[in-house]
Design a protein around this motif. Structure first.
Motif, PDB file in Angstrom:
ATOM      1  N   ARG A 266      23.082 106.032-126.118  1.00 32.40           N
ATOM      2  CA  ARG A 266      22.332 105.408-127.083  1.00 32.40           C
ATOM      3  C   ARG A 266      22.681 103.832-127.345  1.00 32.40           C
ATOM      4  NH1 ARG A 266      19.223 108.245-131.116  1.00 32.40           N
ATOM      5  NH2 ARG A 266      19.140 110.392-130.911  1.00 32.40           N
TER       6      ARG A 266
ATOM      7  N   ARG B 293      20.997  99.973-126.552  1.00 34.01           N
ATOM      8  CA  ARG B 293      21.071  99.358-127.872  1.00 34.01           C
ATOM      9  C   ARG B 293      20.251  99.870-128.952  1.00 34.01           C
ATOM     10  NH1 ARG B 293      23.650  94.696-126.949  1.00 34.01           N
ATOM     11  NH2 ARG B 293      23.706  93.982-124.784  1.00 34.01           N
ATOM     12  N   GLN B 294      20.412 101.461-128.845  1.00 37.66           N
ATOM     13  CA  GLN B 294      19.832 102.181-130.086  1.00 37.66           C
ATOM     14  C   GLN B 294      20.879 102.684-130.931  1.00 37.66           C
ATOM     15  OE1 GLN B 294      17.810 105.519-128.467  1.00 37.66           O
ATOM     16  NE2 GLN B 294      16.556 104.376-127.255  1.00 37.66           N
TER      17      GLN B 294
ATOM     18  N   SER C 225      22.994 108.517-133.664  1.00 39.46           N
ATOM     19  CA  SER C 225      22.218 109.450-133.910  1.00 39.46           C
ATOM     20  C   SER C 225      22.050 109.962-135.460  1.00 39.46           C
ATOM     21  CB  SER C 225      22.346 110.645-133.146  1.00 39.46           C
ATOM     22  OG  SER C 225      23.444 111.389-133.493  1.00 39.46           O
TER      23      SER C 225
END
Length: 307
Positions: free
Chosen positions: A257, A261-262, A265
């Motif tokens: 992630r 570049r997310q 979670s």
């Protein structure tokens, strides 16, 4: 990718490392593994010399607090590298040093251990708590266990002892007779923040004439602890295990992630209370984590559309 394990002799650290490497293999990552052997200086050296190499895109820090390495990790972040941790802070989720820290909620772990101790005993209960001040998560668990016991009318906290996890083999055999002399029959239970405290406690307890003391660990579910609980060959009656296999894969997912570049979670795994009864239906090498659903779920995230 660089993986820095604080101490691979620690069951939780070694199991999480193996699981992370399994996930990394599925992602076709090349991983360099460094064992710091309980040395903060070795962790710092790896962060400064190995993690800064051009071929290192991310760092997995397993089993050591990240806060003492704030400057080194800040430098890596400026270089565009992603760092995640396992038991690298006192709480799950992002931190000033890490994209994500993977752990169960230490307060939930502490409550699970104390609830089992109280629920499986009768009469006055006197507890000695073992912790390690090198780890903020350990101190947080110990404080939570102490607070929970203080709310129990028939329970008493006799002592909270700071015992270095890397020195348990030497320290515990010397500490047991001292505690037995000091607290006598008032000492009925020992609660530790890790199974390592109970690897070398049985013989000294028997030498001290105390085969009645019940030992319970609030982490991490090492193989040696599971074996002795399963076989009923020690005074450790339970451990509150981390789902280390799942967490190793979660570390890989959080890194993935970060690379994309997310956001993290936000997932927090639940601790597993493991007793002899729970282990009775499983083989000696049976996994305490019930199924591989998490593997299928992560593979579907990483490789959508694949079969």
């Amino acid at each position: 990718m660089l993986l820095i394990a604080y101490e691979l002799r620690n069951g939780g650290i070694s199991k999480t490392t193996r699981s992370f490497l399994d996930a990394a293999n599925r992602l076709r990552w090349k991983v360099k593994v460094a064992d710091a052997r309980s040395s903060a200086a070795a962790v710092k050296e790896q962060l400064l010399l190995q993690a800064t190499a051009p071929d290192i895109s991310g760092v997995a820090l397993i089993g050591t607090d990240s806060a003492p390495f704030h400057l080194e990790l800040a430098m890596l972040k400026q270089m565009g590298k992603v760092a995640v941790g396992w038991h690298a802070g006192s709480a799950p989720g992002p931190s000033p040093e890490l994209f994500a820290n993977i752990t169960t909620d230490p307060l939930s772990v502490a409550k699970t251990a104390v609830d089992y101790a109280i629920g499986s005993s009768t009469g006055p209960m006197g507890a000695v708590i073992f912790t390690d001040s090198h780890f903020s998560i350990a101190m947080r668990k110990a404080k939570a266990m102490q607070d929970a016991l203080l709310r129990c009318k028939r329970c008493k906290v006799l002592a909270v002892r700071d015992v270095d996890l890397s020195q348990t083999e030497k320290t515990i055999p010397k500490l047991v007779p001292e505690l037995a002399r000091q607290y006598g029959k008032a000492w009925t239970h020992t609660l530790g923040i890790n199974d390592l405290y109970f690897d070398n406690i049985n013989f000294p307890l028997h030498q001290a004439g105390r085969p009645d003391i019940v030992n319970i660990s609030a982490g991490d579910g090492s193989n040696s602890a599971l074996n002795r609980i399963r076989e009923g060959i020690s005074q450790q009656k339970a451990t509150v295990a981390e789902p280390c296999n799942q967490q190793g894969w979660q570390m890989a997912d959080e890194l993935n992630r970060g690379f994309a570049r997310q956001p993290p979670s936000g997932f927090v795994s639940k601790p597993l209370l493991v007793t002899q009864e729970k282990l009775a239906g499983r083989g000696r090498d049976g996994d305490i984590e019930d199924d591989a659903a998490y593997r299928r779920a992560y593979l579907a995230i990483w490789f959508p559309g694949a079969r």
